[in-house]
Design an enzyme around this catalytic site. Structure first.
Site, short mmCIF file in Angstrom:
data_model
loop_
_atom_site.label_atom_id
_atom_site.label_comp_id
_atom_site.label_asym_id
_atom_site.label_seq_id
_atom_site.Cartn_x
_atom_site.Cartn_y
_atom_site.Cartn_z
N LEU A 16 25.14 -34.81 -13.38
CA LEU A 16 26.29 -33.91 -13.42
C LEU A 16 26.95 -33.78 -12.04
CD1 LEU A 16 24.91 -31.08 -15.74
CD2 LEU A 16 26.26 -33.10 -16.36
N ASP A 57 17.81 -32.42 1.60
CA ASP A 57 17.09 -31.79 0.50
C ASP A 57 17.52 -30.33 0.44
OD1 ASP A 57 15.00 -30.44 -0.99
OD2 ASP A 57 13.75 -32.20 -0.69
N VAL A 58 17.82 -29.84 -0.76
CA VAL A 58 18.30 -28.45 -0.89
C VAL A 58 17.23 -27.43 -0.57
CG1 VAL A 58 20.13 -28.95 -2.53
CG2 VAL A 58 17.84 -28.38 -3.38
N TYR A 111 11.38 -23.72 -15.44
CA TYR A 111 12.79 -24.14 -15.47
C TYR A 111 13.69 -23.02 -16.00
CZ TYR A 111 16.87 -27.07 -16.54
OH TYR A 111 18.13 -27.61 -16.60
N LYS A 149 16.67 -21.02 -13.95
CA LYS A 149 18.06 -21.09 -14.41
C LYS A 149 18.57 -19.74 -14.88
CE LYS A 149 18.87 -25.45 -13.63
NZ LYS A 149 19.90 -25.86 -12.64
N THR A 179 22.11 -37.23 -19.00
CA THR A 179 21.85 -37.31 -17.57
C THR A 179 20.56 -38.09 -17.35
OG1 THR A 179 20.52 -35.29 -17.55
CG2 THR A 179 22.91 -35.05 -17.24
N PHE A 234 22.96 -32.73 -22.16
CA PHE A 234 23.85 -33.72 -21.56
C PHE A 234 23.12 -35.02 -21.29
CE2 PHE A 234 26.87 -30.45 -21.37
CZ PHE A 234 28.09 -30.98 -20.97
#
Length: 253
Positions: free
Chosen positions: A17, A59-60, A159, A163, A194, A192
């Site tokens: 995305l 890297d975030v 997860y 989110k 991905t 999606f």
């Protein structure tokens, strides 16, 4: 806010995305700075975006990497938007065959999906606040949640929690940053096509596809990117979480 002639920072922009958003925004006239880990995918993304893209390896989960990406974007022009797409999904049941889910696994997902998002938001907002307003906006921030925030399935505790937190902080972020002329909107994608889904077996992909009422298929990256572009351009979109899911509602498994 007009996308053209702005600099946009995209985290997780080397695939999925994030790359779809980077492509769309570049085609709309933005200079896209995209952050990701060095890889063959990153090289392909840089070649794809050409002169409209600038890759910053990082890297975030590392504040210094995010700060370097923000500084790079701000040095190249008006940092008008952040699109935060970096994320991971590591499945694991709370109690599995090997016993309780390792706390380190839960922490890793939260560190990337939630802390990485907030770190990018706060640093980008600091740079955007110095901008002159354009159509009332000094900047626009688009975060990425998931429909798992609302209907997390078995094995998605970490997860879904990460989110859900991104969705939950959207309105407070918008309220915090309103005085600076910065809007915040979150997109919660459904199923999606991905790299995260591409690794599934054909039967699993077919099962996911069949769950979506209409259209009966996986979402496409360009559809996510189209919504991101609209969010940036529409000044009345602020403080909202938008589901992009074809009316699917996930079952427990």
């Amino acid at each position: 806010m007009d996308i053209q002639d702005n600099v946009v920072l995209v985290t997780g922009g080397t695939s999925g995305l994030g790359l779809a958003a980077a492509r769309r925004l570049a085609s709309d006239g933005a200079l896209v700075v995209f952050l990701g880990r060095p890889s063959e995918r990153a090289e392909k993304a840089a070649a794809d975006l050409g002169s409209r893209g600038v890759f910053v390896p990082g890297d975030v989960t590392r504040t210094e990497d995010l700060a370097r990406a923000v500084d790079t974007a701000a040095s190249l022009g008006r940092l008008g938007a952040l699109v935060s797409c970096a994320g991971i999904a590591v499945p694991g049941r709370t109690l599995g065959r090997q016993g309780p889910l390792p706390l380190e696994q839960f922490e890793e997902v939260v560190r990337v999906n939630l802390l990485g998002t907030f770190d990018a938001v706060r640093l980008a907002a600091g740079a955007m606040a110095a901008n002159d307003p354009v159509d009332g906006d000094r900047g626009v921030i688009v975060c990425t949640s998931s429909i798992a925030a609302y209907e997390g399935q078995e094995g998605q505790t970490a997860y879904a929690a990460s989110k859900a937190a991104v969705a939950g902080m959207t309105l407070p972020l918008a309220r915090d940053l309103a005085r600076h002329g910065i809007r915040v909107v979150t997109v919660a994608p459904g199923l999606f096509d991905t790299p995260m889904v591409a690794g599934l077996a054909d039967e699993a992909r077919a099962s996911l596809t069949a769950q979506t009422p209409h259209p009966v298929r996986l979402g496409r990256g360009e559809e996510f990117a189209s919504l991101v572009a609209h969010v940036i351009e529409n000044p009345m979109l602020n403080g909202e979480v938008i589901r992009l899911d074809g009316a699917v509602r996930l079952g427990p498994i």
